[in-house]
Enzyme design. Sequence first.
Site, PDB file in Angstrom:
ATOM      1  N   LYS A   1       1.561  25.149 -37.537  1.00 51.93           N
ATOM      2  CA  LYS A   1       1.421  23.784 -37.010  1.00 51.93           C
ATOM      3  C   LYS A   1       2.688  22.974 -37.282  1.00 51.93           C
ATOM      4  O   LYS A   1       3.172  22.915 -38.410  1.00 51.93           O
ATOM      5  CB  LYS A   1       0.221  23.128 -37.685  1.00 51.93           C
TER       6      LYS A   1
ATOM      7  N   ARG B   1      -8.686  35.228 -32.955  1.00 51.99           N
ATOM      8  CA  ARG B   1      -9.414  36.253 -33.716  1.00 51.99           C
ATOM      9  C   ARG B   1      -8.525  36.833 -34.811  1.00 51.99           C
ATOM     10  O   ARG B   1      -7.362  37.150 -34.566  1.00 51.99           O
ATOM     11  CB  ARG B   1      -9.813  37.415 -32.807  1.00 51.99           C
TER      12      ARG B   1
ATOM     13  N   ARG C   1      -7.451  15.048 -38.278  1.00 58.50           N
ATOM     14  CA  ARG C   1      -8.700  15.260 -37.544  1.00 58.50           C
ATOM     15  C   ARG C   1      -9.762  15.796 -38.489  1.00 58.50           C
ATOM     16  O   ARG C   1      -9.461  16.405 -39.500  1.00 58.50           O
ATOM     17  CB  ARG C   1      -8.473  16.251 -36.395  1.00 58.50           C
TER      18      ARG C   1
END
Length: 332
Positions: A193, A328, A128
């Site tokens: 991931k 965050r 992506r």
Amino acid sequence: MGKDAQILALLADGRFCSGQELAKQLGLSRSGVWKIIQNLQSRGIEVFAVQGKGYRLAQPIELLNKDFIDQHIAAHPSMAAWRGGFPGDVVVLWEIDSTNRYLLKHGALGSAAGMTCLAEMQSAGRGRRGRVWVSPLSGNIYLSQLWTFQSGPAQLSGLSLAAAIAVVRVIHQFGVSDAGLKWPNDILVSGKKIAGILLEMTGESNGPTNVIAGIGINVRLPDTALQAIDQPVTSLEAELGRPIERNRFVAQLICELFNVYERFSENGFSTFMDQWHDLDVYLNQRINLNLPAGTILGINRGVDQGGSLRVEYNGQIHCYQSGELSIRGQTS
Ligand code: BTN
């Protein structure tokens, strides 16, 4: 099959095979065998060479097998329910620039309806946002599917999220039960991931639309690949501590994805929303959403009926169709 594929197939079970035997089976000299072994090593396959014994893979590898995949698909319980009969052909390649590109080319010729393309490695795997998808020869899954929807692209928002749900479901079925989703379609385990999806669409604004869903799943990542990837990653084998049955995994994934396309064609994304919220690893957490115009700080309130991200800030919910979400304090 090229000579490198043949040698890997002969060594796939992880047992020793002598240079002489390999040379005989392939009609090569022993130095020809050695050259191919070096080539495999340079592509990420770990091969031991032991004097007097021959060659052996550091770990056995289950190569992609079209016949096996076809048989598993044919035996799948959903098979009988598919209204259009079985999807398209499954094409298994040794090497390609990108399985998505392969289907973009064949889709344009109109010869690939429902086709799935798999490759053992990609020389120019696409991720992506213009990123590279590192795609070594090491037993990972590089899979693209082409599916034609009668609607235009605007009605297909949320499709990549629905496809990501299918991927997570199969990962769970194969034992990695803590895999989850990060909007819009990253599949993570403990913040790392394990799989990603790149959806590419072509067609008219009113439809039909050809969708190519490209899915990369980390099954086994060699050190060279780990060094080349600039974000925290993991693989199915690292999580499970054992090999997976790759062909069975692929067949199951193809069937899950076709079920998703059928359901999506009928009802759009709305029927997937609950599943999304169950699997969203950052639901109700404080997030950053990086947009071209800057970063938004807010709370992830899940997705709407079209798969857009709902972010709460200044006491209101704002919806976003694109952007890069991070938790965050983290950068990925
Ligand atoms: C992402 O960046 O998260 C999406 C990665 C998608 C990678 C897959 S591998 C199979 C298909 N072919 C490609 O070139 N890309 C997709």
